[in-house]
Design a protein around this motif. Structure first.
Motif, PDB file in Angstrom:
ATOM      1  N   GLY A  40      42.140  29.550  30.195  1.00 30.45           N
ATOM      2  CA  GLY A  40      42.085  29.178  31.606  1.00 30.45           C
ATOM      3  C   GLY A  40      42.275  30.421  32.453  1.00 30.45           C
ATOM      4  O   GLY A  40      42.893  31.394  32.013  1.00 30.45           O
TER       5      GLY A  40
ATOM      6  N   LEU B  30      45.027  35.174  35.128  1.00 26.41           N
ATOM      7  CA  LEU B  30      45.735  35.625  36.335  1.00 26.41           C
ATOM      8  C   LEU B  30      47.171  36.025  36.011  1.00 26.41           C
ATOM      9  O   LEU B  30      47.682  37.015  36.553  1.00 26.41           O
ATOM     10  CB  LEU B  30      45.720  34.529  37.405  1.00 26.41           C
TER      11      LEU B  30
ATOM     12  N   TYR C 147      45.859  30.054  46.982  1.00 24.56           N
ATOM     13  CA  TYR C 147      46.216  29.388  45.730  1.00 24.56           C
ATOM     14  C   TYR C 147      47.714  29.543  45.489  1.00 24.56           C
ATOM     15  O   TYR C 147      48.227  30.669  45.415  1.00 24.56           O
ATOM     16  CB  TYR C 147      45.424  30.044  44.607  1.00 24.56           C
TER      17      TYR C 147
ATOM     18  N   TYR D 267      49.911  32.034  43.112  1.00 28.14           N
ATOM     19  CA  TYR D 267      50.201  33.465  43.322  1.00 28.14           C
ATOM     20  C   TYR D 267      51.697  33.717  43.557  1.00 28.14           C
ATOM     21  O   TYR D 267      52.277  34.574  42.894  1.00 28.14           O
ATOM     22  CB  TYR D 267      49.342  34.054  44.451  1.00 28.14           C
TER      23      TYR D 267
ATOM     24  N   ALA E 292      41.455  34.951  47.023  1.00 26.42           N
ATOM     25  CA  ALA E 292      40.541  33.972  46.428  1.00 26.42           C
ATOM     26  C   ALA E 292      39.315  33.888  47.333  1.00 26.42           C
ATOM     27  O   ALA E 292      39.440  33.749  48.545  1.00 26.42           O
ATOM     28  CB  ALA E 292      41.212  32.612  46.305  1.00 26.42           C
TER      29      ALA E 292
ATOM     30  N   ALA F 263      41.173  29.077  48.685  1.00 22.16           N
ATOM     31  CA  ALA F 263      41.650  27.716  48.440  1.00 22.16           C
ATOM     32  C   ALA F 263      42.998  27.582  49.134  1.00 22.16           C
ATOM     33  O   ALA F 263      43.782  28.524  49.105  1.00 22.16           O
ATOM     34  CB  ALA F 263      41.817  27.502  46.943  1.00 22.16           C
TER      35      ALA F 263
ATOM     36  N   ASP G 274      39.599  36.383  43.142  1.00 22.77           N
ATOM     37  CA  ASP G 274      39.646  35.162  42.322  1.00 22.77           C
ATOM     38  C   ASP G 274      38.478  34.280  42.754  1.00 22.77           C
ATOM     39  O   ASP G 274      38.499  33.683  43.825  1.00 22.77           O
ATOM     40  CB  ASP G 274      40.997  34.473  42.552  1.00 22.77           C
TER      41      ASP G 274
ATOM     42  N   ALA H 175      37.188  31.411  41.546  1.00 22.64           N
ATOM     43  CA  ALA H 175      37.185  30.098  40.882  1.00 22.64           C
ATOM     44  C   ALA H 175      36.070  29.186  41.424  1.00 22.64           C
ATOM     45  O   ALA H 175      35.516  28.378  40.687  1.00 22.64           O
ATOM     46  CB  ALA H 175      38.545  29.430  41.045  1.00 22.64           C
TER      47      ALA H 175
ATOM     48  N   THR I 296      36.526  31.075  36.345  1.00 24.19           N
ATOM     49  CA  THR I 296      36.955  29.992  35.464  1.00 24.19           C
ATOM     50  C   THR I 296      35.758  29.119  35.076  1.00 24.19           C
ATOM     51  O   THR I 296      34.801  29.015  35.847  1.00 24.19           O
ATOM     52  CB  THR I 296      38.022  29.119  36.144  1.00 24.19           C
TER      53      THR I 296
ATOM     54  N   ARG J 160      40.097  24.783  28.963  1.00 25.46           N
ATOM     55  CA  ARG J 160      40.952  25.925  29.321  1.00 25.46           C
ATOM     56  C   ARG J 160      40.285  27.255  28.978  1.00 25.46           C
ATOM     57  O   ARG J 160      40.647  27.906  27.978  1.00 25.46           O
ATOM     58  CB  ARG J 160      42.342  25.831  28.664  1.00 25.46           C
TER      59      ARG J 160
HETATM   60  C1  LIG Z   1      41.473  26.082  39.705  1.00 26.52           C
HETATM   61  C2  LIG Z   1      41.822  27.476  40.095  1.00 26.52           C
HETATM   62  C3  LIG Z   1      42.171  28.435  39.154  1.00 26.52           C
HETATM   63  C4  LIG Z   1      42.534  28.107  37.728  1.00 26.52           C
HETATM   64  O1  LIG Z   1      41.600  27.603  36.960  1.00 26.52           O
HETATM   65  P1  LIG Z   1      41.834  27.396  35.404  1.00 26.52           P
HETATM   66  O2  LIG Z   1      41.593  25.940  35.192  1.00 26.52           O
HETATM   67  O3  LIG Z   1      43.207  27.830  35.016  1.00 26.52           O
HETATM   68  O4  LIG Z   1      40.790  28.249  34.800  1.00 26.52           O
HETATM   69  C5  LIG Z   1      42.345  29.746  39.565  1.00 26.52           C
HETATM   70  N1  LIG Z   1      42.236  30.087  40.860  1.00 26.52           N
HETATM   71  C6  LIG Z   1      41.957  29.186  41.794  1.00 26.52           C
HETATM   72  C7  LIG Z   1      41.856  29.632  43.215  1.00 26.52           C
HETATM   73  C8  LIG Z   1      41.757  27.851  41.450  1.00 26.52           C
HETATM   74  O5  LIG Z   1      41.532  26.934  42.395  1.00 26.52           O
END
Ligand SMILES: *Cc1c(COP(=O)(O)O)cnc(C)c1O
Length: 352
Positions: A85, A90, A111, A114, A151, A155, A181, A183, A207, A218
């Motif tokens: 994951g 991270l 997120y 952090y 990010a 998010a 990041d 994601a 991810t 994961r």
């Molecule tokens: C969902 C998310 C992740 C983590 O995703 P994994 O399921 O652990 O791969 C990482 N960063 C952000 C901003 C996310 O929203």
């Protein structure tokens, strides 16, 4: 609390994930999972990997996945790091690249893992406020710092920055690692991975949980120049030599290679997001411009917590963050069209 705990455990503030209740018929729009699931090639590859070979440890570095990801971006497998994951990736990034004398900078609204990692690893940090429009401002990062993480799209706002903005941030901080990041990047932003060749201080994290529909497997990865990847490998090999099991490696490679499935379902999610945005606006919501697989919206007449509770009573789960500046908002993951219709019907009833 227990007298048996190591001292650090008393100081932690663990990340609180969205709930995963086992209720049938639930419309689950609270953790940004894909409503469509993974490529059938991925599930077939996992089934094929399930057998006697499970008695053997997996390949420790995820080399097939690293090669597949590297090929997509014209990179070398040595410029890709894979983990259990992107949360695990991270975690290694925070420990191996972001802990310096000067503070780590990241937005006040982002997120929430952090700050959790900062506590776990004792990393000094400064939270940089988003502006009134919930945008990240380049000038706010012009201050002494040891590293930066952002990010993109952010998010839970869903707001994306264009690639030239990201490049300016990376170029302005040549002596700091800048982590992006990504994601949610597949749902409407441009990836910074092509900049990796040019900038030795850039690390991009992805991810397979969101746009590849594989949250349950994961798998995540980071892309950067060799010296950054080396740091992550050193941390990983001091922690867990086999983060990706055999099933995860097989499924992730197959999912990565099924471009057609990926693009089709990504496009469906984007189309539903646009329809949901217009419909929410019709119900009186303010919806932030989303480049992700969720929307962040508030209603002038109804606090977020009240709406989330009313939806929950109708078996619809969305995410509400009881935090300064964003407690009026709901974060709603993009579901199927049928789930979206149920959500809109329920909101129509609640708002009267
Ligand atoms: C969902 C998310 C992740 C983590 O995703 P994994 O399921 O652990 O791969 C990482 N960063 C952000 C901003 C996310 O929203």
């Amino acid at each position: 609390m227990s007298r048996f705990w190591s001292p650090i455990v008393h100081t932690l503030s663990p990340y609180v994930a969205g709930e995963q209740p086992q209720i049938s018929g639930l419309v689950k729009l609270n953790t940004n999972e894909s409503p469509y699931g993974p490529s059938p090639h991925a599930t077939a590859a996992i089934a094929a990997a399930n057998g006697d070979a499970l008695r053997l440890y997996p390949e420790p570095t995820g080399i097939h996945l690293r090669k597949a990801v590297a090929a997509t971006y014209w990179l070398d497998a040595g410029e890709v790091f894979v983990g259990n994951g992107s949360d695990e990736v991270l975690a290694h990034v925070f420990q191996g690249l972001l802990n310096h004398e000067l503070p780590l900078l990241y937005p006040d609204i982002t997120y929430s893992f952090y700050p959790t990692y900062c506590r776990l690893y004792g990393i000094k940090s400064v939270l940089v406020p988003l502006d009134e429009g919930f945008e990240i401002r380049l000038e706010d990062y012009r201050q002494p710092c040891g590293a930066i993480i952002i990010a993109n799209p952010n998010a839970p706002t869903g707001i994306a920055k264009p690639l030239d903005w990201i490049e300016a941030l990376v170029a302005e901080h040549p002596d700091q690692v800048v982590v992006i990041d990504e994601a949610y990047v597949d749902f409407g932003a441009e990836t910074a991975i092509p900049l990796v060749k040019k900038y030795p201080n850039l690390l991009v994290v992805h991810t397979l949980s969101k746009s590849r529909g594989l949250a349950g497997l994961r798998v995540g990865f980071a892309v950067g120049q060799r010296h950054l990847i080396d740091a992550l490998e050193r941390v990983k090999d001091s922690f867990n030599s086999y983060p990706l099991d055999r099933l995860a490696q097989a499924g992730a490679v197959a999912a990565w290679q099924d471009k057609e499935w990926f693009e089709r379902h990504r496009d469906m999610i984007i189309a539903t997001r646009e329809r949901l945005t217009v419909a929410l606006q019709g119900l009186g919501f303010e919806v932030l411009p989303s480049a992700a697989n969720f929307v962040f919206a508030r209603h002038p007449g109804h606090p977020g917590g009240e709406l989330a509770a009313a939806l929950r009573a109708k078996a619809i789960l969305v995410r509400h963050f009881n935090k300064p500046r964003i407690s009026d908002f709901l974060r709603i993951s993009i579901g199927t069209d049928a789930e979206t219709d149920k959500l809109l019907t329920a909101l129509g009833e609640i708002l009267g």
